[in-house]
Enzyme design. Structure first.
Site, PDB file in Angstrom:
ATOM      1  CG  HIS A 280      -0.655  -3.994   1.472  1.00 44.59           C
ATOM      2  ND1 HIS A 280       0.079  -4.676   0.541  1.00 44.59           N
ATOM      3  CD2 HIS A 280      -1.600  -3.300   0.793  1.00 44.59           C
ATOM      4  CE1 HIS A 280      -0.393  -4.403  -0.676  1.00 44.59           C
ATOM      5  NE2 HIS A 280      -1.402  -3.582  -0.549  1.00 44.59           N
ATOM      6  CG  ASP A 354       1.366   0.764  -3.504  1.00 44.62           C
ATOM      7  OD1 ASP A 354       0.129   0.763  -3.686  1.00 44.62           O
ATOM      8  OD2 ASP A 354       2.032  -0.278  -3.420  1.00 44.62           O
TER       9      ASP A 354
END
Length: 639
Positions: A280, A354
């Site tokens: 992330h 993702d």
């Protein structure tokens, strides 16, 4: 440019037919004969649904069921080919996009209407901010489906969510949150057969509740092997550190999910378990040789594909042994997403990315280029958390890439064919749900007594007593002695406990065993002023129960525990996240692990602490230098 584009022109009819044969047979066929009734909740465990063949399914595998890999559906193939042939380029590209959005009603975010009616996006994903209650979610999903279907040639939506269990769950209030992956791994480490059953049943109950609110794609299970204790993003989301253990539980979770008519997703391909970097925030690298990847990282994904998993999610991670281009993450690598996943592993289902907002992607590419490059590499669905400018800009850029010949039309049609095939096999074209009727069904089917009992049993099975050097278990403070509970904010209750006034689930659980408990709820960072306040309170009590949540990654939390140990008071430590916290305060004499912070997990750990229940779980990972995988003390509780 790409193998998928050679020798195919126009709408690619021959390619579409071949794609559908793979998609419908290899990935989605297992759903056709294994769907439980879609009506109100049925009492009893999922395995006892009257008239359901699912009850006969062995969670560990066995004979394939009708419709699993090896057969096709010519009717669905023909319908999808006809629909795809009638679509515009804009509609085909739109089917490859899945996005998040703001609000708890389809009318709350004007961008959602644009995505669904102008872009004809293929799906939506729900996050915490979209969720208030099961009935509200069912209403929201039905509204979104009606919006998507309300335009000419409208196509129903895939509706995705991260409902892994444990700490990662979007449907919480009013729903049943089952233990997360590592808690299930702890059950398996104690009793392999019980662990497989637990993973299967947790997945089935979860899928049943998801289907009741209109969700048809669960972005679970995590198939990563967590071999690095420093991993900041996987940890207890993984089943464990042993590839074989992870593989068996991944298979059980996939079968449990898909036996209830919801698509399962194995993630994060080809493995996110051996890194100390959060994708992330940055781009991780897995430097291992191919032989090691075959022996560890790829084992659970092979098992998931063998079990007929419907989808595989890519990880934003670099693998130099698989992709020699420096800095190219798996999501954008054709060698990995097509060469490895499709051609070597034989996966014929949906390849999902993702979230494309993650910095592992955005820091290394032009703002709008990653989505079409992911499709070119082999992705069928490109996932966005909901940055409206990024989503729409990426969609427009993908259209430009097709028109400019950068992204072959044949690759778009191959991906769109898989997406449409999934929707047909799920029966999404058969009905447009009514929002209020959907809400009423959700009220009946979600959060049942039977589901909550099943979850509570698993939480009790998973609690692991790692250390009790001073024989403090069962904790038995004398009447009049004072107990201080020190709890992280993650245990905070939505409202104070009506019986005790406590603000944390941990204090409420301890008070049930010992009246007169005091509490202190600290922010997860545990800054100095909070540690000073806790030490002052500890000087006034006889026993301290302190909970941590990934303290091994949080120096202030670790300092809090060490300072409490230095007071000389008896201290019981309960780790509510990763089991690795003991590495940060090795002198702790009493250490319990729950692998999650949900109230049922907290209550189960406190029952073990006070001797009301034995500790049944075993570590599915090792604590280097302190405890091997498989370790666990029985405690002193009853049966």
């Amino acid at each position: 440019m790409m193998a998928a584009g050679r020798g195919v022109g126009g709408h690619g009819g021959r390619l579409v037919a071949a794609t559908l044969a793979l998609t419908l047979a290899a990935t989605l066929g297992m759903l056709a004969c294994r769907r439980a009734p879609a009506g109100p909740a049925v009492t009893g465990a999922p395995g006892a649904v009257p008239g359901s063949e699912v009850a006969e399914r062995d969670p560990a595998g066995g004979d394939p069921v009708p419709g699993e890999p090896g057969g096709g559906n010519p009717v669905a193939e023909a319908e999808v080919e006809a629909l795809l042939g009638a679509m515009s380029l804009e509609q085909k590209v739109g089917q490859l996009f899945v996005t998040g959005f703001r609000g708890r009603s389809a009318a709350d975010d004007p961008n959602l209407r644009r995505f669904l009616t102008e872009g004809r996006f293929g799906g939506i994903i729900l996050f915490d901010a979209n969720v208030e209650s099961p009935a509200q979610v069912a209403r929201l999903v039905a509204q979104a489906q009606a919006m998507a279907r309300g335009v000419e040639g409208g196509v129903p939506l895939l509706v995705a969510v991260d409902q892994e269990g444990g700490s990662v769950a979007r449907l919480v209030a009013g729903a049943t949150v089952f233990p997360g992956a590592m808690a299930l791994g702890a059950i398996y480490a104690a009793d392999a057969a019980a662990g497989v059953r637990a993973a299967y049943e947790a997945a089935r109950w979860t899928a049943r509740e998801l289907r009741a609110v209109g969700v048809n794609l669960n972005l679970a299970p995590v198939a990563d092997v967590n071999s690095d204790p420093r991993n900041p993003v996987i940890g207890a989301r993984s089943f464990g550190e042993d590839p074989g253990l992870v593989a068996r539980l991944v298979q059980a979770f996939v079968r449990g999910t898909q036996d209830e008519g919801v698509l399962a997703t194995a993630k994060h391909f080809p493995g996110h378990g051996d890194t100390a970097v959060d994708s992330h925030l940055a781009l991780p690298a897995i430097p291992h040789a191919r032989r090691r990847l075959e022996a560890v990282e790829l084992v659970p994904f092979r098992a998931a594909i063998e079990a007929g998993v419907a989808a595989v999610m890519s990880g934003h991670i670099t693998f130099p042994a698989l992709e020699p281009e420096p800095g190219l993450p798996a999501t954008l690598s054709r060698r990995i997403m097509t060469g490895l996943l499709r051609e070597e592993l034989g996966f014929g289902g949906l390849a999902v990315t993702d979230a494309m907002e993650m910095r592992a992607i955005t820091d290394h590419l032009g703002r709008y280029d990653a989505a079409w490059r992911a499709v070119a590499a082999g992705a069928d669905l490109v996932l966005f958390a909901g940055d409206a400018d990024l989503v729409w800009g990426s969609y427009r850029r993908a259209l430009e890439a097709v028109r400019a010949g950068e992204l072959p039309l044949a690759r778009v049609e191959e991906a769109a064919g898989r997406v449409l095939g999934a929707k047909f096999r799920l029966g999404l074209f058969e009905v447009v749900p009514d929002p209020e009727a959907a809400a009423a069904r959700a009220r009946e089917a979600v959060g049942t007594v039977e589901a909550r009992r099943a979850a509570e049993t698993m939480y009790r099975q998973s609690v692991t007593l790692v250390r009790d050097d001073r024989g403090l278990v069962p904790l038995a403070p004398q009447p009049g002695q004072k107990v201080l509970v020190v709890a992280p904010a993650v245990t905070a209750l939505a409202e104070p406990d009506p019986a005790t006034g406590h603000r944390s689930s941990l204090a409420a659980a301890v008070t049930a065993h010992h009246p007169g408990t005091r509490e202190y709820v600290y922010p997860s960072a545990a800054p100095r002023e909070h540690r000073d306040a806790v030490r002052a309170l500890a000087a006034q009590v006889d026993v301290v129960v302190v909970a941590t949540c990934n303290a091994h990654l949080n120096p202030d939390q670790a300092a809090l525990v060490r300072e409490l140990l230095a007071t000389g008071r008896p201290v019981a430590v309960i780790a509510l996240g990763d089991p690795y916290d003991l590495l940060a305060f090795e002198a702790a004499p009493l250490y319990l692990v729950t692998y999650g912070h949900r109230p049922a997990a907290v209550a189960a750990a406190v029952d073990v602490l006070f001797g009301a229940e034995p500790a049944r779980g075993r570590l599915p990972v090792s604590l280097p230098g302190l405890a091997p995988a498989g370790h666990g003390l029985p405690g002193e509780g009853g049966s």
